[in-house]
Design an enzyme around this catalytic site. Structure first.
Site, PDB file in Angstrom:
ATOM      1  N   ARG A 157       0.820  -1.221   0.000  1.00 11.28           N
ATOM      2  CA  ARG A 157       0.000   0.000   0.000  1.00 11.28           C
ATOM      3  C   ARG A 157       0.848   1.262   0.000  1.00 11.28           C
ATOM      4  O   ARG A 157       0.447   2.271  -0.573  1.00 11.28           O
ATOM      5  CB  ARG A 157      -0.942  -0.015   1.197  1.00 11.28           C
ATOM      6  CG  ARG A 157      -2.031  -1.059   1.019  1.00 11.28           C
ATOM      7  CD  ARG A 157      -3.165  -0.812   1.945  1.00 11.28           C
ATOM      8  NE  ARG A 157      -4.235  -1.769   1.757  1.00 11.28           N
ATOM      9  CZ  ARG A 157      -5.269  -1.867   2.553  1.00 11.28           C
ATOM     10  NH1 ARG A 157      -5.397  -1.068   3.581  1.00 11.28           N
ATOM     11  NH2 ARG A 157      -6.216  -2.754   2.316  1.00 11.28           N
ATOM     12  N   ASP A 204     -15.903   9.657  10.424  1.00  9.95           N
ATOM     13  CA  ASP A 204     -14.775   8.809  10.038  1.00  9.95           C
ATOM     14  C   ASP A 204     -13.492   9.615  10.206  1.00  9.95           C
ATOM     15  O   ASP A 204     -13.528  10.849  10.251  1.00  9.95           O
ATOM     16  CB  ASP A 204     -14.917   8.324   8.584  1.00  9.95           C
ATOM     17  CG  ASP A 204     -14.142   7.038   8.342  1.00  9.95           C
ATOM     18  OD1 ASP A 204     -14.743   5.951   8.374  1.00  9.95           O
ATOM     19  OD2 ASP A 204     -12.900   7.116   8.161  1.00  9.95           O
TER      20      ASP A 204
HETATM   21  C1  LIG Z   1     -14.119  -1.225   7.208  1.00  6.99           C
HETATM   22  S1  LIG Z   1     -14.721   0.401   7.407  1.00  6.99           S
HETATM   23  C2  LIG Z   1     -16.294   0.097   8.185  1.00  6.99           C
HETATM   24  C3  LIG Z   1     -17.425   0.856   7.551  1.00  6.99           C
HETATM   25  C4  LIG Z   1     -18.808   0.548   8.114  1.00  6.99           C
HETATM   26  N1  LIG Z   1     -18.884   0.820   9.514  1.00  6.99           N
HETATM   27  C5  LIG Z   1     -19.201  -0.880   7.832  1.00  6.99           C
HETATM   28  O1  LIG Z   1     -19.211  -1.724   8.725  1.00  6.99           O
HETATM   29  O2  LIG Z   1     -19.504  -1.193   6.677  1.00  6.99           O
HETATM   30  C6  LIG Z   1     -13.729   1.009   8.772  1.00  6.99           C
HETATM   31  C7  LIG Z   1     -13.680   2.522   8.866  1.00  6.99           C
HETATM   32  O3  LIG Z   1     -13.149   2.883  10.138  1.00  6.99           O
HETATM   33  C8  LIG Z   1     -12.394   4.066   9.987  1.00  6.99           C
HETATM   34  N2  LIG Z   1     -11.471   4.209  11.129  1.00  6.99           N
HETATM   35  C9  LIG Z   1     -10.374   3.474  11.428  1.00  6.99           C
HETATM   36  N3  LIG Z   1      -9.771   3.951  12.522  1.00  6.99           N
HETATM   37  C10 LIG Z   1     -10.503   5.010  12.946  1.00  6.99           C
HETATM   38  C11 LIG Z   1     -10.388   5.923  14.033  1.00  6.99           C
HETATM   39  N4  LIG Z   1      -9.399   5.854  14.918  1.00  6.99           N
HETATM   40  N5  LIG Z   1     -11.327   6.895  14.146  1.00  6.99           N
HETATM   41  C12 LIG Z   1     -12.342   6.980  13.253  1.00  6.99           C
HETATM   42  N6  LIG Z   1     -12.509   6.153  12.198  1.00  6.99           N
HETATM   43  C13 LIG Z   1     -11.594   5.181  12.054  1.00  6.99           C
HETATM   44  C14 LIG Z   1     -11.698   3.851   8.643  1.00  6.99           C
HETATM   45  O4  LIG Z   1     -11.269   5.068   8.070  1.00  6.99           O
HETATM   46  C15 LIG Z   1     -12.771   3.147   7.829  1.00  6.99           C
HETATM   47  O5  LIG Z   1     -13.502   4.035   7.015  1.00  6.99           O
END
Ligand SMILES: C[S@@+](CC[C@H](N)C(=O)[O-])C[C@H]1O[C@@H](n2cnc3c(N)ncnc32)[C@H](O)[C@@H]1O
Length: 283
Positions: free
Chosen positions: A44, A154
């Site tokens: 990545r 997010d």
């Molecule tokens: C796999 S996606 C999940 C999306 C949705 N909740 C779902 O289940 O379909 C995970 C998201 O968590 C966010 N994320 C990761 N670490 C985070 C943090 N410390 N604070 C806020 N968002 C975070 C990422 O940017 C990403 O968009």
């Protein structure tokens, strides 16, 4: 356009550099990159290292990590986080909303006190909060008479921009039934002609999208009726999950619900929630 792509002289990030990235990412957003992720991190970051004109991961990291408030640091975090999501993902949560939680709220507040407050924490490109909003509109009697405020947040500003635009290529919306599509989406075309859909303003106006790093103080006021934090905590270690889950508890109203992702059990995490069913917890 000048092509700044250079040749990256390494095939994989070194142990020492991997540790530096892992530490910086963990400190910033709680994402725990285990050794098993080294290849993935190499792949990545490689694109970014080349695009920025560096020949080694080390040169790139020396520059990026020296400025954790800089734009490139945000790009690094974006490139390492997983944003996979979809409409009606893990649909039993939406069935629970429709058949259990919303009827309860209607029973309690269906008179003159019609309001709902909820939060999609880690909303990625928005499919989750839009699905929540559609479920509310489909389940509430006289939905227009309810004061609904959905927060969606997010850490990635890139996904948030897509979320608030609310436009998705047709393949992403395929899982939505034709009836709901006709009701809540407008057909359109992407600039390259690809068929797409935009979520209607009636749905979009229910949601406030905001940047929030879950490691920092929450930018929203409680109490919430329910919080979706799904497929986010899977990237955190147990102590980080524990802190976060306990903060969600404080943010929920008594009787409020927390929904986690299907592979995220709270086993091994100390918390005061009542277990309702797999991945659904109640304050
Ligand atoms: C796999 S996606 C999940 C999306 C949705 N909740 C779902 O289940 O379909 C995970 C998201 O968590 C966010 N994320 C990761 N670490 C985070 C943090 N410390 N604070 C806020 N968002 C975070 C990422 O940017 C990403 O968009």
């Amino acid at each position: 356009m000048i092509n700044v792509l250079t040749t990256l002289q390494e095939t994989e990030i070194s142990d020492a550099d991997f540790k530096r990235v892992a530490q910086a990412v963990y400190k910033h957003c709680g994402i725990h990159l285990t050794d098993a992720k080294r290849q993935l991190v190499s792949a990545r970051l490689a694109k970014r290292v080349r695009a920025m004109g560096y020949k080694t991961y080390r040169e790139y990291l020396d520059s990026v990590l020296a400025n954790p408030n800089g734009e490139e640091f945000t790009i690094l975090i974006d490139s390492l986080s997983t944003n996979l999501t979809s409409f009606f993902r893990e649909n039993d949560h939406f069935i629970f909303l429709k058949t259990k939680l919303i009827p309860l709220i209607v029973q309690e507040r269906g008179g003159s006190n019609r309001y709902i407050r909820a939060w999609s924490a880690g909303c990625s490109t928005g499919e989750e909060p839009y699905t929540i909003a559609i479920t509310l509109m489909e389940s509430l009697p006289q939905p227009a008479s309810w004061d609904i405020k959905l927060m969606a947040s997010d850490i990635s500003t890139k996904v948030l921009a897509q979320a608030s635009a609310g436009t998705y290529t047709a393949d992403k919306v395929q899982v939505v039934s034709p009836q709901l599509k006709a009701k809540y989406f407008e057909p359109r075309k992407m600039p390259d002609g690809t068929p797409a859909y935009t979520v209607n303003p009636t749905i979009r106006n229910l949601i406030t999208f905001k940047y929030a790093n879950l490691m920092e103080p929450f930018p929203f006021q409680g109490p919430m009726d329910f919080i979706f934090c799904r497929n986010v905590m899977i990237y955190f270690d147990k102590p980080t999950q524990e802190k976060l889950v306990n903060r969600y508890y404080q943010m929920l109203r008594p009787g409020g619900y927390l929904f986690t992702g299907h592979s995220e059990s709270l086993t091994g995490v100390k918390h005061p929630f009542k277990y309702v069913q797999a991945t659904i917890y109640q304050r």
